[in-house]
Design an enzyme around this catalytic site. Structure first.
Site, PDB file in Angstrom:
ATOM      1  N   HIS A 187       0.828  -1.202   0.000  1.00 21.59           N
ATOM      2  CA  HIS A 187       0.000   0.000   0.000  1.00 21.59           C
ATOM      3  C   HIS A 187       0.866   1.258   0.000  1.00 21.59           C
ATOM      4  O   HIS A 187       0.555   2.235  -0.691  1.00 21.59           O
ATOM      5  CB  HIS A 187      -0.922   0.008   1.223  1.00 21.59           C
ATOM      6  N   HIS A 228       0.455  -4.166   9.326  1.00 26.22           N
ATOM      7  CA  HIS A 228       1.890  -4.311   9.098  1.00 26.22           C
ATOM      8  C   HIS A 228       2.632  -3.939  10.372  1.00 26.22           C
ATOM      9  O   HIS A 228       2.121  -3.195  11.217  1.00 26.22           O
ATOM     10  CB  HIS A 228       2.363  -3.382   7.962  1.00 26.22           C
ATOM     11  N   ASP A 232       7.806  -2.489   8.277  1.00 27.18           N
ATOM     12  CA  ASP A 232       7.299  -2.588   6.911  1.00 27.18           C
ATOM     13  C   ASP A 232       7.009  -1.214   6.321  1.00 27.18           C
ATOM     14  O   ASP A 232       7.247  -0.969   5.133  1.00 27.18           O
ATOM     15  CB  ASP A 232       6.020  -3.430   6.878  1.00 27.18           C
TER      16      ASP A 232
END
Length: 327
Positions: A187, A228, A232
């Site tokens: 994302h 996450h 990350d």
């Protein structure tokens, strides 16, 4: 004198103008698409490859206790029912960016070609996703998302029954409920690529500020939603920015359409022909200036001074010989 009032343009006239703009832009973009379709298609195919790799690592995922995370300590957990918040911001960024890249089809002011900017965006995405695939296959971490934790039926996948089962990636469920593809956030790859692209080619300063602000908020919401780990998101921030920086420097710069340049970018042959014409005209101008006694370049001045010196030496030598023969 009678004053004739001009009637405002009708809606049909305005609609006709917009339609002409759209059709003209479509013809221009189609010409570009004929030349650049190969790289665009490769970028789109790699999106499937990236999804296939994320699906494959899910077979390797093993749930376990959550890792110690500074972001989890600092940000309160939103809960499973609030996971839509980060997705809502991501969807708004994604849709807004896609619509913006197609605005040259309607608006009069155009700064770029849609085909060329998507060619650039896909290059950024492919480079970042390639690094992401290498990273999450190197080490599999226990997923922090709720469907990836111990006790969830979706945390692990049974061995596939056929190759087709893997290739179909169980879309869209397999994409929404994946596990194991953690470092680094996909994302955030899309978000940062879109935001950086608009920051360079967009024109509204407020929207640039808003885009970066939304990227920061999305980062915090991803961590707070436990989708996450903090690593990350942090790795995505510096990796994607560095990838975009280096790839952007390697790619040829796009033409700014506001500078009044030709409607279509020149091909390599047209560029060579134009450079040759410019070089020939420059040589002709310098030649005419030399004939008129105008010195343009210091090197030309030195060369002419050397020629004049040799010419004077030759004249003096001839005069001395003539004097000696006369005596």
């Amino acid at each position: 004198m009678d004053v004739i009032a001009s009637s405002p343009p009708s809606r049909s006239c305005c609609g006709l103008r917009v339609w002409r703009k759209v059709t003209t832009e479509i013809s221009v973009e189609l010409q570009l698409l004929r030349d650049k379709w190969g790289l665009l298609l490769a970028g789109l195919i790699f999106q499937y490859v990236h999804g296939l790799a994320a699906r494959g690592v899910h077979y390797l995922h093993r749930p376990g206790p959550l890792l110690q995370d500074l972001g989890f300590m600092a940000l309160p957990e939103l809960g499973q029912d609030k996971g839509y918040l980060s997705e809502s911001i991501f969807s708004s960024i994604f849709i807004s960016f896609v619509l913006w890249t197609f605005h040259p089809f309607i608006y009069h002011s155009k700064r770029f070609y849609t085909v060329l900017i998507w060619r650039r965006v896909l290059a950024f995405l492919v480079a970042s996703q390639f690094l992401r695939i290498i990273t999450f296959y190197s080490t599999q971490l226990p997923g922090p998302n709720y469907h990836c934790r111990e006790g969830s039926k979706l945390a692990t996948l049974p061995p596939p029954n056929s190759v087709l089962e893997v290739l179909l990636i169980n879309f869209p469920r397999g994409v929404l409920f994946g596990c194991g593809d953690l470092i680094f956030s996909s994302h955030m790859i899309f978000t940062l690529v879109f935001v950086r692209t608009y920051h360079k080619y967009g024109s509204k300063r407020f929207i640039k500020f808003l885009a970066w602000f939304m990227a920061i908020i999305q980062s915090l919401l991803i961590i707070a939603s436990r989708k996450h780990y903090s690593v990350d998101v942090v790795v995505a921030w510096y990796t994607v920015n560095l990838v975009v920086f280096f790839v952007d420097n390697k790619l040829p710069e796009m033409l700014d359409r506001t500078s009044g340049l030709p409607l279509l970018p020149l091909s390599s042959k047209e560029k060579e022909g134009r450079q040759k014409e410019e070089k020939d005209s420059k040589l002709k101008d310098e030649f005419h200036k030399l004939l008129n006694g105008n010195h343009v370049d210091p090197t030309d001045r030195r060369q002419r001074a050397q020629l004049n010196g040799r010419h004077d030496e030759d004249i003096n030598h001839a005069l001395s010989e003539a004097t000696a023969n006369g005596t």
